[in-house]
Design a protein around this motif. Structure first.
Motif, PDB file in Angstrom:
ATOM      1  N   ARG A  56     -41.560  96.622  -6.369  1.00 25.22           N
ATOM      2  CA  ARG A  56     -41.683  96.667  -7.830  1.00 25.22           C
ATOM      3  C   ARG A  56     -41.550  95.284  -8.448  1.00 25.22           C
ATOM      4  O   ARG A  56     -42.268  94.949  -9.404  1.00 25.22           O
ATOM      5  CB  ARG A  56     -40.636  97.624  -8.389  1.00 25.22           C
ATOM      6  N   ALA A  57     -40.668  94.475  -7.905  1.00 24.27           N
ATOM      7  CA  ALA A  57     -40.541  93.110  -8.416  1.00 24.27           C
ATOM      8  C   ALA A  57     -41.837  92.329  -8.183  1.00 24.27           C
ATOM      9  O   ALA A  57     -42.287  91.581  -9.063  1.00 24.27           O
ATOM     10  CB  ALA A  57     -39.362  92.416  -7.741  1.00 24.27           C
ATOM     11  N   MET A  59     -44.848  93.685  -7.886  1.00 27.39           N
ATOM     12  CA  MET A  59     -45.866  94.233  -8.782  1.00 27.39           C
ATOM     13  C   MET A  59     -45.806  93.551 -10.142  1.00 27.39           C
ATOM     14  O   MET A  59     -46.835  93.152 -10.713  1.00 27.39           O
ATOM     15  CB  MET A  59     -45.661  95.738  -8.954  1.00 27.39           C
ATOM     16  N   LYS A  60     -44.615  93.448 -10.671  1.00 23.93           N
ATOM     17  CA  LYS A  60     -44.468  92.834 -11.989  1.00 23.93           C
ATOM     18  C   LYS A  60     -44.868  91.362 -11.964  1.00 23.93           C
ATOM     19  O   LYS A  60     -45.504  90.856 -12.898  1.00 23.93           O
ATOM     20  CB  LYS A  60     -43.024  93.005 -12.465  1.00 23.93           C
ATOM     21  N   ALA A  61     -44.541  90.681 -10.877  1.00 21.36           N
ATOM     22  CA  ALA A  61     -44.897  89.265 -10.767  1.00 21.36           C
ATOM     23  C   ALA A  61     -46.402  89.065 -10.673  1.00 21.36           C
ATOM     24  O   ALA A  61     -46.927  88.016 -11.088  1.00 21.36           O
ATOM     25  CB  ALA A  61     -44.205  88.655  -9.551  1.00 21.36           C
ATOM     26  N   GLY A  63     -48.780  91.353 -11.861  1.00 23.70           N
ATOM     27  CA  GLY A  63     -49.533  92.069 -12.875  1.00 23.70           C
ATOM     28  C   GLY A  63     -50.085  93.407 -12.427  1.00 23.70           C
ATOM     29  O   GLY A  63     -51.149  93.831 -12.919  1.00 23.70           O
ATOM     30  N   ASP A  65     -49.564  97.585 -12.097  1.00 22.00           N
ATOM     31  CA  ASP A  65     -48.799  98.694 -12.668  1.00 22.00           C
ATOM     32  C   ASP A  65     -48.359  99.700 -11.617  1.00 22.00           C
ATOM     33  O   ASP A  65     -47.401 100.455 -11.834  1.00 22.00           O
ATOM     34  CB  ASP A  65     -49.635  99.409 -13.729  1.00 22.00           C
ATOM     35  N   ALA A  96     -44.666 100.513 -10.874  1.00 21.12           N
ATOM     36  CA  ALA A  96     -43.763  99.389 -11.110  1.00 21.12           C
ATOM     37  C   ALA A  96     -42.457  99.842 -11.744  1.00 21.12           C
ATOM     38  O   ALA A  96     -41.456  99.130 -11.706  1.00 21.12           O
ATOM     39  CB  ALA A  96     -44.447  98.344 -11.988  1.00 21.12           C
ATOM     40  N   GLU A  97     -42.481 101.036 -12.329  1.00 21.58           N
ATOM     41  CA  GLU A  97     -41.254 101.650 -12.851  1.00 21.58           C
ATOM     42  C   GLU A  97     -41.437 103.159 -12.813  1.00 21.58           C
ATOM     43  O   GLU A  97     -42.565 103.659 -12.781  1.00 21.58           O
ATOM     44  CB  GLU A  97     -40.978 101.175 -14.271  1.00 21.58           C
TER      45      GLU A  97
END
Length: 415
Positions: A56-57, A59-61, A63, A65, A96-97
């Motif tokens: 997830r970290a 994914m956020k880095a 871009g 979802d 990602a969440e």
């Protein structure tokens, strides 16, 4: 080294002596062997939770979802689910969440849950329904964004295409996430790979003294696989190449028999809790020639050159470059030509026998602690013989460490 898909495509199961069965000799006496896996600790729920958090970290880095993963090693890695691929989609969507989603056919749910090892929402689809509509519905229900969804690199087109049509999301490579997690092994993963390597070495020690004149590759492979199973490993492959066939890295259709002076190349591996070993040994049955000794010693030196070059921060391709420079200086090649080293110096390894990234020219990925590779700079002389010594290593902050110790001499070819 062994590429199972390549061997399956060549149809060499019997002729090259690859694999898990086809024993033509009497069953070996295994009474002196005992399981080596009594102290094995499987990957636990806490570690899988850390993997999801790391994904997830990333994914956020990058871009993303969410990431879609079909059955295979990556699905096992993140969820524990051990499943097969078919025309009926079973897959995981890691957002990602929010909760992880597992989709599977209704009648498969009980079986899929048997290996599911993380908290996840399981949604099932009937034979007349679309699994992709199910995924789209999940995203709407959870109010999760689906602007960009990463697709794990081995996923099939129908899966990615169906997802795009159902969600309207833009698709992207999930490599920064999946590779970013899987390439860096934890201490628990390395311990399982160490156990697999120990078992393969023990199986080779059992099999090699039992090689006799007249044996075919399948006879020797059967010895290795029987010992591997008795020792507690799950046999993955046992490729045996004899004489001129040893110059063909993935085998030959030509009949092969052990005879005095023949090179015998053995490329073997097993799995422990899914984590794999890959070890090659080359030996001469009887008296070796001066040329066989010279080439064997050169390959031994090639392994050491590769290990020395494998330092934290170095591009993975520089390991291959270092070996190839020395081999070219000895008159091999140049480049990937024969006689010489016609394949890469090594490949990543873990839950898959071959994983990204490779020790091959041009690979810019920098080596980091936790990465694991094979080290197998073989030399092949067409029409004569080939020598491959293969041992895997893992990167630490202080540099590379062997899973298995390479042999020092053709007179003691197992080390």
């Amino acid at each position: 080294m062994i590429d199972r898909r390549r061997m399956m495509g060549l149809g060499l199961m019997g002729a090259a002596g690859l694999w898990l069965g086809a024993a033509r000799a009497a069953e070996p006496d295994l009474r002196g062997l005992a399981t080596m896996t009594g102290d094995v600790r499987p990957i636990d729920a806490a570690e899988r939770g850390r993997r999801i958090d790391a994904a997830r970290a990333l994914m956020k880095a990058h871009g993303l979802d969410a990431v879609l993963i079909e059955p295979g090693a990556s699905l096992v890695y993140f969820t524990g689910i051990e499943w097969h691929r078919s025309e009926r989609l079973t897959a995981a969507l890691i957002p990602a969440e929010g909760p992880v989603l597992v989709v599977t056919p209704f009648f498969e749910e009980p079986s899929v849950r048997q290996t599911l090892a993380i908290p996840a929402e399981v949604r099932v689809w009937q034979e007349d329904q679309s699994p992709f509509a199910l995924i789209a519905g999940f995203l709407r229900d959870k109010r999760l964004p689906a602007r960009v969804i990463g697709i794990e690199e081995s996923a099939r087109f129908f899966a990615s295409d169906g997802l795009a049509r159902a969600t309207g999301a833009r698709l992207a490579s999930a490599n920064p996430v999946v590779r970013g997690c899987r390439m860096i092994k934890s201490a628990a993963e390395i311990a399982l790979m160490q156990k697999a390597a120990d078992i393969t070495i023990a199986a080779l020690r059992f099999a090699v003294p039992r090689i006799e004149a007249g044996m075919a590759p399948g006879d020797i492979a059967a010895l290795v696989n029987a010992a591997t199973a008795k020792l507690g490993g799950s046999p993955e492959f046992a490729l045996v190449l004899i004489g001129p066939a040893s110059a063909l890295p993935h085998g030959s259709r030509e009949p092969q028999r052990v005879a005095p002076g023949a090179m015998v190349l053995m490329d073997c591996g097993c799995a422990v809790e899914g984590y794999q070993s890959d070890i090659s040994r080359s030996l001469v049955f009887g008296t070796a020639t001066a040329e066989q000794r010279r080439v064997w010693d050169q390959v031994r030196e090639g392994q050491q050159i590769a290990l020395k070059a494998a330092q934290v921060g170095a591009p993975a391709g520089s390991v291959d470059d270092a070996v190839r420079r020395r081999y070219t200086g000895w008159g091999y090649g140049p480049d990937y030509r024969l006689p010489g080293l016609s394949h890469r110096t090594g490949h990543g390894i873990g839950l898959d026998g071959h994983e990204p990234v490779n020790l091959v020219r041009g690979e810019a990925t920098r080596l980091a602690p936790g990465m694991c590779f094979s080290n197998e700079p073989g030399l092949y002389l067409p029409g004569k013989f080939g020598v491959r010594l293969e041992d895997c290593f893992y990167m630490t902050a202080a540099g590379p460490r062997w899973f298995s110790t390479p042999p020092q001499s053709l007179d003691a070819p197992l080390g």
